[in-house]
Design a protein around this motif. Structure first.
Motif, short mmCIF file in Angstrom:
data_model
loop_
_atom_site.label_atom_id
_atom_site.label_comp_id
_atom_site.label_asym_id
_atom_site.label_seq_id
_atom_site.Cartn_x
_atom_site.Cartn_y
_atom_site.Cartn_z
N TYR A 13 12.61 -60.53 46.89
CA TYR A 13 12.44 -59.64 45.73
C TYR A 13 12.43 -60.54 44.49
N LYS A 48 8.77 -67.14 29.11
CA LYS A 48 9.18 -65.77 28.76
C LYS A 48 10.30 -65.68 27.72
N GLY A 95 9.37 -53.30 42.84
CA GLY A 95 9.68 -51.92 42.48
C GLY A 95 8.56 -51.33 41.66
P1 ADP Z 1 9.08 -59.24 36.21
O1 ADP Z 1 9.14 -60.05 34.97
O2 ADP Z 1 8.64 -59.99 37.42
O3 ADP Z 1 8.38 -57.89 36.08
P2 ADP Z 1 11.52 -57.75 36.24
O4 ADP Z 1 12.90 -58.29 36.32
O5 ADP Z 1 11.15 -57.03 34.99
O6 ADP Z 1 10.61 -58.96 36.52
O7 ADP Z 1 11.24 -56.79 37.46
C1 ADP Z 1 11.30 -57.24 38.79
C2 ADP Z 1 10.82 -56.15 39.72
O8 ADP Z 1 11.70 -55.02 39.62
C3 ADP Z 1 9.44 -55.58 39.41
O9 ADP Z 1 8.82 -55.25 40.64
C4 ADP Z 1 9.72 -54.34 38.61
O10 ADP Z 1 8.66 -53.40 38.73
C5 ADP Z 1 10.97 -53.86 39.30
N1 ADP Z 1 11.79 -53.01 38.45
C6 ADP Z 1 12.23 -53.26 37.21
N2 ADP Z 1 12.95 -52.24 36.71
C7 ADP Z 1 12.94 -51.28 37.67
C8 ADP Z 1 13.48 -49.95 37.77
N3 ADP Z 1 14.13 -49.41 36.76
N4 ADP Z 1 13.27 -49.27 38.90
C9 ADP Z 1 12.57 -49.82 39.92
N5 ADP Z 1 12.03 -51.05 39.89
C10 ADP Z 1 12.21 -51.78 38.79
#
Ligand code: ADP
Length: 167
Positions: A13, A48, A95
């Motif tokens: 993940y 980032k 997600g």
């Molecule tokens: P990235 O910069 O790779 O998008 P994030 O930390 O923002 O990293 O998100 C990592 C993963 O978790 C992504 O697949 C994102 O869609 C998912 N994600 C983030 N927030 C949520 C949430 N509230 N519910 C479900 N999935 C989430």
């Protein structure tokens, strides 16, 4: 593709987790039940400009997943598929919140599959109450000292308070 190719189902993940939210944690908990082992991999992405260092993000993830025996926390800076080869993993978990996530996620999943045909991406839909939750929203609220107790685990809430108290 042969069945034994997958052997133990190790999923990765990947994400920024800057910081981990209840939405991420929900995906972690639910996917840990589906796969034999889940590696939560923090992307060490210098472009980032993150709030938390990779070490801090990793440490927070470790704290909030310590009750999940088949979840491992790691970080990577390589191309995801190269990192996965090192870990002998072929499955990616991501997600999906709203429609807005879809296009980018589809782009990444198809790119990863083009780079390595053995990679499969699994999407887990967000629990509705977390559909509008993101690390950026959490940071925005915390920056102005708003309440984030419902959005992140308590360890993360404390870490956010410390961050924004200093700056
Ligand atoms: P990235 O910069 O790779 O998008 P994030 O930390 O923002 O990293 O998100 C990592 C993963 O978790 C992504 O697949 C994102 O869609 C998912 N994600 C983030 N927030 C949520 C949430 N509230 N519910 C479900 N999935 C989430």
């Amino acid at each position: 593709m042969s069945q034994e190719h997958f052997g133990m189902k190790i999923a990765v993940y990947p994400g920024s987790f800057d910081p981990v939210t209840n939405g991420h944690l929900d995906i972690i908990r639910r996917s840990a039940k589906v796969f034999d082992k889940l590696i939560v991999a923090v992307l060490n992405n210098t472009s980032k400009n993150p709030l938390f260092t990779v070490e801090e993000r990793t440490e927070l993830l470790q704290k909030v997943t310590s009750d999940l025996p088949n979840v491992e926390i790691d970080s990577f800076r390589d191309l995801l598929i190269n990192y996965m080869k090192d870990k002998n993993a072929h499955l990616i978990v991501r997600g999906l919140r709203a429609v807005s996530d879809f296009e980018y996620e589809l782009q990444m999943a198809s790119t990863n599959q083009k780079l390595d045909e053995n990679i499969e991406t699994f999407f887990m839909t967000s629990t509705p109450m977390y559909s509008y939750l993101s690390s950026s929203i959490v940071k925005e609220v915390a920056r102005f000292h708003g309440p984030v107790g419902d959005l992140v685990p308590v360890e993360v809430e404390k870490a956010l308070h410390r961050k924004y108290a200093r700056t």
